[in-house]
Scaffold this motif. Structure first.
Motif, PDB file in Angstrom:
ATOM      1  N   LEU A 133      67.358 -30.795-138.543  1.00  0.00           N
ATOM      2  CA  LEU A 133      66.026 -30.206-138.695  1.00  0.00           C
ATOM      3  C   LEU A 133      65.149 -31.089-139.582  1.00  0.00           C
ATOM      4  O   LEU A 133      63.949 -31.260-139.315  1.00  0.00           O
ATOM      5  N   ALA A 134      65.735 -31.634-140.620  1.00  0.00           N
ATOM      6  CA  ALA A 134      64.969 -32.531-141.490  1.00  0.00           C
ATOM      7  C   ALA A 134      64.541 -33.781-140.725  1.00  0.00           C
ATOM      8  O   ALA A 134      63.403 -34.265-140.867  1.00  0.00           O
ATOM      9  N   ARG A 135      65.427 -34.288-139.903  1.00  0.00           N
ATOM     10  CA  ARG A 135      65.133 -35.479-139.089  1.00  0.00           C
ATOM     11  C   ARG A 135      63.966 -35.224-138.142  1.00  0.00           C
ATOM     12  O   ARG A 135      63.171 -36.135-137.853  1.00  0.00           O
ATOM     13  N   LEU A 136      63.826 -33.958-137.693  1.00  0.00           N
ATOM     14  CA  LEU A 136      62.763 -33.601-136.759  1.00  0.00           C
ATOM     15  C   LEU A 136      61.559 -32.994-137.472  1.00  0.00           C
ATOM     16  O   LEU A 136      60.698 -32.378-136.841  1.00  0.00           O
ATOM     17  N   GLY A 137      61.506 -33.158-138.793  1.00  0.00           N
ATOM     18  CA  GLY A 137      60.331 -32.728-139.543  1.00  0.00           C
ATOM     19  C   GLY A 137      60.257 -31.248-139.839  1.00  0.00           C
ATOM     20  O   GLY A 137      59.159 -30.714-140.069  1.00  0.00           O
ATOM     21  N   LEU A 138      61.399 -30.550-139.860  1.00  0.00           N
ATOM     22  CA  LEU A 138      61.400 -29.102-140.096  1.00  0.00           C
ATOM     23  C   LEU A 138      62.203 -28.727-141.337  1.00  0.00           C
ATOM     24  O   LEU A 138      62.734 -27.618-141.427  1.00  0.00           O
ATOM     25  N   ALA A 139      62.265 -29.629-142.304  1.00  0.00           N
ATOM     26  CA  ALA A 139      63.061 -29.358-143.505  1.00  0.00           C
ATOM     27  C   ALA A 139      62.565 -28.134-144.254  1.00  0.00           C
ATOM     28  O   ALA A 139      63.360 -27.401-144.862  1.00  0.00           O
ATOM     29  N   LEU A 149      57.318 -19.709-136.141  1.00  0.00           N
ATOM     30  CA  LEU A 149      57.145 -21.138-135.853  1.00  0.00           C
ATOM     31  C   LEU A 149      56.168 -21.322-134.701  1.00  0.00           C
ATOM     32  O   LEU A 149      56.047 -20.459-133.814  1.00  0.00           O
ATOM     33  N   SER A 150      55.481 -22.467-134.699  1.00  0.00           N
ATOM     34  CA  SER A 150      54.602 -22.803-133.575  1.00  0.00           C
ATOM     35  C   SER A 150      55.442 -23.218-132.377  1.00  0.00           C
ATOM     36  O   SER A 150      56.664 -23.434-132.491  1.00  0.00           O
ATOM     37  N   GLY A 151      54.772 -23.377-131.216  1.00  0.00           N
ATOM     38  CA  GLY A 151      55.492 -23.788-130.019  1.00  0.00           C
ATOM     39  C   GLY A 151      56.163 -25.135-130.187  1.00  0.00           C
ATOM     40  O   GLY A 151      57.325 -25.326-129.808  1.00  0.00           O
ATOM     41  N   GLY A 152      55.435 -26.085-130.766  1.00  0.00           N
ATOM     42  CA  GLY A 152      56.013 -27.404-130.975  1.00  0.00           C
ATOM     43  C   GLY A 152      57.200 -27.365-131.918  1.00  0.00           C
ATOM     44  O   GLY A 152      58.205 -28.067-131.709  1.00  0.00           O
ATOM     45  N   GLN A 153      57.087 -26.554-132.961  1.00  0.00           N
ATOM     46  CA  GLN A 153      58.197 -26.435-133.900  1.00  0.00           C
ATOM     47  C   GLN A 153      59.407 -25.783-133.243  1.00  0.00           C
ATOM     48  O   GLN A 153      60.557 -26.187-133.484  1.00  0.00           O
ATOM     49  N   GLN A 154      59.169 -24.784-132.403  1.00  0.00           N
ATOM     50  CA  GLN A 154      60.291 -24.141-131.712  1.00  0.00           C
ATOM     51  C   GLN A 154      60.987 -25.131-130.780  1.00  0.00           C
ATOM     52  O   GLN A 154      62.221 -25.124-130.665  1.00  0.00           O
ATOM     53  N   GLN A 155      60.204 -25.988-130.128  1.00  0.00           N
ATOM     54  CA  GLN A 155      60.826 -26.956-129.232  1.00  0.00           C
ATOM     55  C   GLN A 155      61.633 -27.985-130.028  1.00  0.00           C
ATOM     56  O   GLN A 155      62.685 -28.449-129.575  1.00  0.00           O
ATOM     57  N   ARG A 156      61.185 -28.313-131.225  1.00  0.00           N
ATOM     58  CA  ARG A 156      61.950 -29.220-132.077  1.00  0.00           C
ATOM     59  C   ARG A 156      63.278 -28.565-132.490  1.00  0.00           C
ATOM     60  O   ARG A 156      64.318 -29.238-132.562  1.00  0.00           O
ATOM     61  N   VAL A 157      63.236 -27.257-132.771  1.00  0.00           N
ATOM     62  CA  VAL A 157      64.479 -26.535-133.079  1.00  0.00           C
ATOM     63  C   VAL A 157      65.414 -26.594-131.879  1.00  0.00           C
ATOM     64  O   VAL A 157      66.633 -26.799-132.016  1.00  0.00           O
ATOM     65  N   LEU A 179      53.704 -26.673-124.209  1.00  0.00           N
ATOM     66  CA  LEU A 179      53.168 -27.281-125.424  1.00  0.00           C
ATOM     67  C   LEU A 179      51.786 -27.873-125.181  1.00  0.00           C
ATOM     68  O   LEU A 179      51.411 -28.214-124.050  1.00  0.00           O
ATOM     69  N   ASP A 180      51.038 -28.029-126.277  1.00  0.00           N
ATOM     70  CA  ASP A 180      49.765 -28.750-126.191  1.00  0.00           C
ATOM     71  C   ASP A 180      50.073 -30.242-126.050  1.00  0.00           C
ATOM     72  O   ASP A 180      51.217 -30.683-126.196  1.00  0.00           O
ATOM     73  N   SER A 181      49.048 -31.006-125.757  1.00  0.00           N
ATOM     74  CA  SER A 181      49.265 -32.428-125.447  1.00  0.00           C
ATOM     75  C   SER A 181      49.867 -33.187-126.623  1.00  0.00           C
ATOM     76  O   SER A 181      50.745 -34.046-126.438  1.00  0.00           O
ATOM     77  N   LYS A 182      49.439 -32.868-127.858  1.00  0.00           N
ATOM     78  CA  LYS A 182      49.968 -33.577-129.016  1.00  0.00           C
ATOM     79  C   LYS A 182      51.451 -33.292-129.202  1.00  0.00           C
ATOM     80  O   LYS A 182      52.269 -34.210-129.376  1.00  0.00           O
ATOM     81  N   SER A 183      51.809 -31.983-129.140  1.00  0.00           N
ATOM     82  CA  SER A 183      53.213 -31.608-129.306  1.00  0.00           C
ATOM     83  C   SER A 183      54.053 -32.164-128.173  1.00  0.00           C
ATOM     84  O   SER A 183      55.194 -32.604-128.375  1.00  0.00           O
ATOM     85  N   GLY A 184      53.483 -32.162-126.955  1.00  0.00           N
ATOM     86  CA  GLY A 184      54.212 -32.703-125.816  1.00  0.00           C
ATOM     87  C   GLY A 184      54.512 -34.179-125.990  1.00  0.00           C
ATOM     88  O   GLY A 184      55.617 -34.649-125.678  1.00  0.00           O
ATOM     89  N   THR A 185      53.537 -34.922-126.487  1.00  0.00           N
ATOM     90  CA  THR A 185      53.738 -36.351-126.728  1.00  0.00           C
ATOM     91  C   THR A 185      54.830 -36.577-127.768  1.00  0.00           C
ATOM     92  O   THR A 185      55.663 -37.492-127.639  1.00  0.00           O
ATOM     93  N   GLU A 186      54.815 -35.743-128.819  1.00  0.00           N
ATOM     94  CA  GLU A 186      55.832 -35.871-129.863  1.00  0.00           C
ATOM     95  C   GLU A 186      57.227 -35.616-129.308  1.00  0.00           C
ATOM     96  O   GLU A 186      58.191 -36.326-129.643  1.00  0.00           O
TER      97      GLU A 186
END
Length: 649
Positions: A133-139, A149-157, A179-186
């Motif tokens: 989670l820390a590696r994916l920015g969710l520490a 959590l937002s949609g992008g954060q849930q997808q990171r989980v 996801l929105d375009s920014k989260s999708g790109t990430e």
């Protein structure tokens, strides 16, 4: 053959058909596909082209109707349900379009889930999940639930979860679709990083722009591979296939760890809807409380009953008149009592005249029962004085105005005098000398106060109070109770000879006590049946709520199956919830039963004796009931088809 030339995923002639009534739908029509370790593959197709069906088969959450699927050279057709789960658990990671996170568990708990089913130690799971989670920015968000959590954060989980057990193969089903375009790109950037690290990435999408992130694009149309851009063999890392194969069989968690996780998850699930949980518990609570309170009150009543029985004895019988009219019966007389006393096996024969009387001392008036008798009273009833002395034979012969007070009357008439012997009391306005106070005998089996009486000589009552010497009854004490029936027959024969007819009744105390005890036992059985019905209703309530729970959490069941939960894991999870539910109901029922017992003792003066055995039995019964009624919903959950469960709404 070199490992780099052995496909990790090898599909030959894969077909998948679905039947609905008489209609057969062919989703896949003979797919031929090989995917090698370390490839980043995009499978592209329009809606209904068969790409999702192909992903489900590749991810082992669905089986082909026809064809051969080899994973790392092994034909998966020979694997049973749990074998497929082990392979998914240790070799695959899933990233879903709708994230499919378990709502009752934190982000950290969701990421740990695959390792839970793999039997990894708790400390290791926590450490690895935190690092992912820390590696994916969710520490800072790892303890948040999915709804926070937002949609992008849930997808990171979801991505972190796919990597928890290694993720040799990651299946991403429309990972940017919600996801929105920014989260999708990430998210696409993360998938590229994973591919560069040696993971095999299979991306399912309908968007050609998303597919462009992959190194190999496969287009599917009408259930067939329409085009394949081909692979770059030089990018295949040799270690990936070995990792996948080595973990194919999987492991099972230790029993204690499995139980701990099941209980933890059960409490979390039950806490989601506390009102429904409380209503479900009501039947179990009422049933257990009924058993505990009933047994406590019943044992108390039994103890009081035996205490009273031992106080007055059971080795006596009563002779009473069969009617009040001289036409229908002759009166019982003192001579009858004397004649009975001479019979074999009779140790005492007490003549008795029972009448009501009004006692007065100072400014206190009391209604009491007057027992006019002889000194045989002491022998027959084993009832002596606690203070003072009993009246004498001379008092009986002379009809002296003397009497003994029952303990209750003595306390009420002489509240400030320890021993009222020598005092005078008016009985029906006639003065009597108190010679003593009787021992306390408490309540009768009918709940009457035995100490609210006075005892005086029979001749005294006949001469001074009532003007009659006809007896109300004769109480006979028996020497040997094993010969009770013979003694009753002898008394019956004697009185028939004396009266010329059978105009009397015989009642023995032992039979009366047995009858009372039988009635009490029947009452306990009735209460027990009511309690059992309450627990049965509670068990049915648990089954109903668990069926609803399974229906509501069907997608969660599919997610657990997809990340590698065995049949036993899912069965145990839902069965544990039923057991925890019934155990909570049992504990609260136990507490309520204790409170009811205390209230009965405090407010109504009942004797209450709690039984540890009864308490443990009641709670155990509740747990057993919950287990029995929870098994069917749990079994239904465990047998759900993963692909059907995942597609539920």
């Amino acid at each position: 053959m070199n490992a780099s030339h052995v496909p990790l995923i090898d599909l030959t002639g894969i077909c998948r058909s679905y039947r609905s009534g008489d209609v057969v739908t062919r989703a896949l029509r003979g797919v031929e596909l090989s995917i090698y370790s370390g490839e980043f593959v995009a499978i592209v197709g329009a809606s209904g082209s068969g790409k999702s069906t192909l992903m489900n088969i590749i991810g082992l959450i669905d089986r082909p109707t026809q064809g051969i699927y080899r994973f790392a050279g092994q034909d998966v057709a020979g694997l049973d349900r749990d074998g497929l789960a082990a392979l998914r658990r240790n070799s695959f990671g899933f990233i879903f379009q709708q994230y499919h996170l378990i709502s009752t568990v934190s982000a950290l708990g969701n990421v740990e889930m695959p390792a839970v089913h793999a039997g990894a130690p708790r400390a290791y799971r926590h450490r690895r999940a935190s690092a992912l989670l820390a590696r994916l920015g969710l520490a800072t968000r790892m303890f948040n639930r999915p709804s926070q959590l937002s949609g992008g954060q849930q997808q990171r989980v979801s991505i972190a979860r796919s990597l928890m057990n290694g993720g040799a193969v990651i299946l991403a089903d429309e990972p940017t679709g919600a996801l929105d375009s920014k989260s999708g790109t990430e998210v696409l950037g993360i998938l590229k990083e994973l591919a560069g690290a040696g993971h095999t990435i299979i991306l399912i999408t309908h968007d050609s722009n998303v597919a462009a992130a992959a190194e190999r694009i496969i287009r599917i149309e009408d259930g067939l591979i329409a085009s394949d851009s081909g692979r770059d063999a030089g990018r295949v890392p040799r270690s990936s296939v070995a990792v996948a194969a080595r973990h194919a069989n999987g492991t099972s968690p230790p029993l204690w760890a499995w139980l701990e996780e099941a209980a933890r998850s059960a409490f979390a699930a039950l806490a989601v809807n506390p009102v429904r949980t409380a209503l479900t518990l009501s039947g179990i609570v009422i049933g257990v409380a009924s058993v505990v309170a009933m047994m406590a009150i019943g044992r108390g009543a039994q103890a009081s009953f035996m205490e009273r029985a031992s106080a007055i004895g059971t080795n006596w019988l009563v002779v009473s008149r069969a009617g009040e009219s001289a036409v229908t019966s002759m009166p019982l007389t003192l001579a009858d009592a004397e004649a009975i006393k001479d019979l074999a096996n009779v140790s005492g024969s007490m003549p008795a005249l029972w009448e009501a009387g009004i006692l007065r001392h100072a400014n206190t008036d009391m209604n009491a029962e007057v027992i006019a008798t002889t000194a045989e009273f002491r022998t027959v009833h084993n009832w002596d004085t606690a203070k003072g002395m009993f009246f004498t034979k001379e008092d009986e012969i002379s009809g002296n105005a003397v009497m003994l007070l029952g303990a209750t009357l003595a306390l009420k008439l002489f509240p400030n005098i320890a021993d009222p012997s020598g005092s005078h009391v008016l009985v029906n306005n006639i003065p009597f000398l108190v010679t003593g106070v009787l021992e306390s005998k408490g309540l009768s089996e009918k709940g009457m106060d035995r100490d609210n009486n006075v005892v005086m000589p029979l001749r005294t009552a006949a001469m001074r109070l009532y003007g009659k010497d006809e007896l109300s009854e004769i109480v006979v004490s028996i020497a040997d109770m094993s010969r009770l029936q013979q003694t009753k027959d002898a008394i019956k024969s004697l009185l028939i000879r004396r009266h010329g007819r059978e105009d009397f009744w015989l009642h023995d105390a032992a039979s009366a006590f047995r009858k009372a005890e039988d009635e009490r036992r029947s009452s306990n059985l009735l209460l027990g049946a009511i309690a059992a019905i309450s627990m049965l209703v509670g068990g049915i309530g648990i089954m109903n709520i668990m069926l609803i729970t399974v229906a509501e959490r069907t997608r969660e069941i599919g997610v657990r199956a997809a990340i590698g939960a065995r049949t036993a894991d899912i069965l145990g999870q839902f069965l544990t919830e039923a057991i925890v539910l019934s155990a909570i109901g049992g504990v609260f029922g136990l507490l309520l039963g204790v409170l009811i017992g205390i209230a009965a003792a405090t407010l109504f003066g009942m004797t209450v004796i709690f039984s540890i055995t009864a308490a443990i039995g009641a709670v155990t019964g509740a747990v057993v009931m919950g287990t029995l009624f929870g098994f069917m919903p749990a079994f239904r959950a465990a047998r759900l088809d993963p692909v059907v469960a995942l597609s539920s709404q």
